[in-house]
Design a protein around this motif. Structure first.
Motif, mmCIF file in Angstrom:
data_model
loop_
_atom_site.group_PDB
_atom_site.id
_atom_site.type_symbol
_atom_site.label_atom_id
_atom_site.label_comp_id
_atom_site.label_asym_id
_atom_site.label_seq_id
_atom_site.Cartn_x
_atom_site.Cartn_y
_atom_site.Cartn_z
ATOM 1 N N LEU A 113 36.368 32.062 44.631
ATOM 2 C CA LEU A 113 37.266 32.899 44.948
ATOM 3 C C LEU A 113 37.130 33.984 44.379
ATOM 4 C CD1 LEU A 113 38.394 29.458 42.601
ATOM 5 C CD2 LEU A 113 38.661 29.861 44.738
ATOM 6 N N PRO A 114 37.619 34.655 45.686
ATOM 7 C CA PRO A 114 37.337 36.176 45.772
ATOM 8 C C PRO A 114 37.952 36.794 45.087
ATOM 9 C CG PRO A 114 37.514 35.668 48.387
ATOM 10 C CD PRO A 114 37.319 34.798 47.504
ATOM 11 N N THR A 115 39.457 36.308 45.085
ATOM 12 C CA THR A 115 40.564 37.008 43.680
ATOM 13 C C THR A 115 40.204 37.086 42.656
ATOM 14 O OG1 THR A 115 42.347 36.381 45.882
ATOM 15 C CG2 THR A 115 43.085 36.437 43.717
ATOM 16 N N PHE A 116 39.650 35.831 42.480
ATOM 17 C CA PHE A 116 38.995 36.213 40.935
ATOM 18 C C PHE A 116 37.603 36.220 40.542
ATOM 19 C CE2 PHE A 116 42.618 33.049 42.057
ATOM 20 C CZ PHE A 116 43.304 32.857 41.184
ATOM 21 N N SER A 117 37.421 37.388 41.855
ATOM 22 C CA SER A 117 35.338 38.051 41.324
ATOM 23 C C SER A 117 35.877 39.342 40.247
ATOM 24 C CB SER A 117 35.423 37.875 42.633
ATOM 25 O OG SER A 117 35.981 38.568 43.168
ATOM 26 N N VAL A 118 34.587 39.462 39.997
ATOM 27 C CA VAL A 118 34.697 40.804 39.629
ATOM 28 C C VAL A 118 33.247 41.448 39.656
ATOM 29 C CG1 VAL A 118 36.192 40.817 37.972
ATOM 30 C CG2 VAL A 118 33.890 39.399 37.164
ATOM 31 N N SER A 119 33.449 42.860 39.982
ATOM 32 C CA SER A 119 31.651 43.468 40.363
ATOM 33 C C SER A 119 30.998 43.444 39.071
ATOM 34 C CB SER A 119 32.001 44.470 41.252
ATOM 35 O OG SER A 119 32.914 44.433 42.195
ATOM 36 N N PHE A 128 41.790 35.439 28.219
ATOM 37 C CA PHE A 128 42.420 36.344 30.201
ATOM 38 C C PHE A 128 42.810 35.231 31.013
ATOM 39 C CE2 PHE A 128 40.340 38.430 34.125
ATOM 40 C CZ PHE A 128 40.691 39.499 34.018
ATOM 41 N N SER A 129 43.089 34.068 30.377
ATOM 42 C CA SER A 129 43.643 33.203 31.616
ATOM 43 C C SER A 129 45.369 32.163 31.598
ATOM 44 C CB SER A 129 43.018 32.071 32.378
ATOM 45 O OG SER A 129 42.483 31.151 31.189
ATOM 46 N N GLU A 130 45.946 32.137 31.836
ATOM 47 C CA GLU A 130 47.279 31.703 31.289
ATOM 48 C C GLU A 130 46.752 30.041 31.972
ATOM 49 O OE1 GLU A 130 51.630 31.254 32.241
ATOM 50 O OE2 GLU A 130 50.489 32.891 32.958
ATOM 51 N N TRP A 175 51.972 41.984 28.119
ATOM 52 C CA TRP A 175 52.359 41.323 27.746
ATOM 53 C C TRP A 175 52.354 40.120 28.332
ATOM 54 C CZ3 TRP A 175 55.852 38.588 31.707
ATOM 55 C CH2 TRP A 175 56.609 37.645 30.620
ATOM 56 N N GLU A 176 52.366 38.985 27.533
ATOM 57 C CA GLU A 176 51.970 37.674 28.486
ATOM 58 C C GLU A 176 53.115 36.388 28.043
ATOM 59 O OE1 GLU A 176 48.169 35.737 26.932
ATOM 60 O OE2 GLU A 176 49.001 35.712 25.284
ATOM 61 N N ARG A 177 52.954 35.480 29.576
ATOM 62 C CA ARG A 177 54.529 34.567 29.591
ATOM 63 C C ARG A 177 54.302 33.959 28.461
ATOM 64 N NH1 ARG A 177 52.825 36.572 34.518
ATOM 65 N NH2 ARG A 177 51.244 35.049 34.878
ATOM 66 N N ARG A 178 55.805 32.629 28.492
ATOM 67 C CA ARG A 178 56.071 32.190 27.513
ATOM 68 C C ARG A 178 54.607 30.990 27.457
ATOM 69 N NH1 ARG A 178 61.731 29.766 27.309
ATOM 70 N NH2 ARG A 178 62.362 31.895 26.794
ATOM 71 N N ALA A 179 54.154 30.428 28.657
ATOM 72 C CA ALA A 179 53.538 29.453 28.525
ATOM 73 C C ALA A 179 52.334 29.289 27.790
ATOM 74 C CB ALA A 179 53.188 28.814 30.307
ATOM 75 N N ASN A 180 52.139 30.633 27.852
ATOM 76 C CA ASN A 180 51.032 30.858 26.591
ATOM 77 C C ASN A 180 50.836 30.461 25.272
ATOM 78 O OD1 ASN A 180 50.834 33.562 28.594
ATOM 79 N ND2 ASN A 180 48.438 32.734 27.514
ATOM 80 N N GLY A 181 52.405 29.808 24.917
ATOM 81 C CA GLY A 181 52.270 29.572 23.701
ATOM 82 C C GLY A 181 52.140 27.610 23.683
ATOM 83 N N LEU A 231 48.194 33.369 36.724
ATOM 84 C CA LEU A 231 46.882 32.574 35.741
ATOM 85 C C LEU A 231 46.524 33.658 35.157
ATOM 86 C CD1 LEU A 231 45.008 30.595 38.352
ATOM 87 C CD2 LEU A 231 47.351 29.629 37.102
ATOM 88 N N GLY A 232 46.867 34.604 35.141
ATOM 89 C CA GLY A 232 46.147 35.576 33.715
ATOM 90 C C GLY A 232 46.901 35.522 32.831
ATOM 91 N N GLY A 233 46.503 36.302 30.896
ATOM 92 C CA GLY A 233 46.756 36.198 30.200
ATOM 93 C C GLY A 233 46.493 37.802 29.800
#
Length: 416
Positions: free
Chosen positions: A259-265, A322-324, A80-86, A55-57
């Motif tokens: 969602l700790p995987t997607f958290s920031v401090s 920031f996201s895909e 770099w980001e994947r083609r789905a961002n298009g 889910l990252g951009g």
């Protein structure tokens, strides 16, 4: 959707360039390309090509890229980001009210995602590496699931690289079984569909999580985009009122995030707090905002790992974010079940050392978690854990610890 004139002007003003790159042909025309947010250097000595995670951009790497370029002007950074961002409709960021625009986000044609599996996502970065090598020797870096993709790319084409960096991620300890890959399985989050179900149209081609649908991700980017422009503007927030920056940051801060995987401090809200019932059901002590001390929920920078306003500033831009929003489920499935894809991907030694950086509160909190002896047998490696950082802090932290480790590695390779 892409190539908006105002968006390009915006990126050029920031001394960055958002580039479409050639992609593997799959019969979908304009969608057969990937992208890179390029932080250019004059006469670069090396290019660091960075792959985002699930889910990252490309702006995952914005703050890290700023640290790297400030400390090493001879380094060029490609996020770099994947083609789905298009597939993303970024027009809303040019509207007066992005939140209203993305509150009614229509779904694009998602048919192409059924073809965008691991083979496409190894060929696309290979074309990106080829383009970057026209500038300078290339070091590939991946974060989270991007580290898995970087690992598999190095197995396939490691000789085209001059270095490899893994950031708090790598391949799963145990790949999916053939039965799970072809017939599906169950997980705590629900059914995990099979490749057969996906290709037959019985499974959703987009990977989704609760509260992280494409619409949720688009709205989060719009909220951060507006908050970066007007951080102290007061707006309604449930039964309370809050500044825009508080409204946006409460959702991602490690103190409040479910969602700790997607958290920031990034700090703390100035408000009454209580325990989140949803957090307790997850076995975690998560705080929730119960109401303000006064009449507006505000945000305080408590000097934690990530600077809150810098984070908001980097989160969303008119041309990328920031996201895909439309992450191909097939890519996740085939990465988890890579031995069954028929691509012949097996561990191999690399002719250069590897750098692996874990996050003390992330996915790889100890050096043994990278399993480099198994993944890259006979390859030299530098392995460090940056204590106190979450999985995303390793990309966004303000002190530049991640950047310093990467730069020391690049200097050791003789590239800077």
């Amino acid at each position: 959707m892409r190539g908006l004139p105002l968006a390009l002007a915006f990126s050029l003003a920031l001394a960055q360039e958002y580039l479409p790159l050639p992609g593997t042909p799959t019969g979908h025309g304009l969608y057969d390309q990937s992208y890179a947010l390029v932080y250019k250097a004059e006469n670069p000595k090396a290019v660091l090509l960075m792959i985002p995670g699930l889910l990252g951009g490309s702006t995952n790497f914005a703050l890290l890229a700023e640290h790297l370029r400030r400390e090493a002007p001879g380094l060029e950074v490609w996020a770099w980001e994947r083609r789905a961002n298009g597939l993303e409709d970024r027009q809303g960021f040019l509207q007066e009210d992005p939140l209203a625009y993305y509150g009614n986000l229509p779904q694009p044609d998602l048919t192409p995602l059924r073809q965008w599996g691991l083979e496409v996502h190894l060929n696309d970065p290979d074309l990106a590496v080829e383009a970057a090598r026209q500038r300078a020797p290339v070091v590939l870096a991946g974060h989270s699931l991007g580290a898995s993709l970087a690992t598999l790319y190095a197995w396939a084409h490691g000789e085209r690289l001059s270095g490899l960096v893994l950031l708090d991620g790598g391949l799963p300890d145990t790949p999916l079984s053939p039965e799970a890959f072809w017939e599906g399985t169950s997980t705590p989050f629900g059914p995990f569909p099979s490749l057969r179900a996906l290709l037959s149209g019985q499974a959703d081609p987009v990977f989704r999580l609760p509260f992280l649908s494409p619409k949720d991700l688009a709205l989060a980017e719009a909220e951060a985009f507006v908050a970066a422009q007007r951080p102290l503007e007061v707006v309604p927030w449930g039964p309370y009122r809050a500044t825009r920056e508080a409204q946006a940051l409460i959702k991602v801060d490690d103190h409040y995030s479910l969602l700790p995987t997607f958290s920031v401090s990034v700090g703390r809200a100035w408000a009454r707090e209580g325990l989140s019932l949803l957090g307790l059901l997850q076995g975690r002590l998560v705080q929730t905002v119960r109401g303000p001390r006064g009449w507006v929920v505000e945000w305080r920078d408590t000097e934690e790992a990530t600077d809150p306003r810098a984070f908001l500033r980097s989160y969303a831009r008119p041309q990328t974010g920031f996201s895909e929003w439309y992450f191909p489920f097939r890519l996740l499935l085939e990465t988890a079940g890579y031995p069954h894809t028929g691509l012949g991907l097996v561990p191999k030694a690399l002719p250069y050392p590897i750098l692996a950086l874990g996050a003390g509160r992330g996915l790889v909190p100890n050096p043994q978690g990278f399993r480099l002896e198994k993944v890259f047998p006979g390859t030299q490696a530098q392995v460090w854990v940056l204590e106190g950082l979450t999985h995303l802090d390793i990309l966004t932290e303000r002190e530049g610890r991640t950047a310093q480790a990467i730069l020391a590695y690049l200097r050791g390779l003789g590239l800077l």
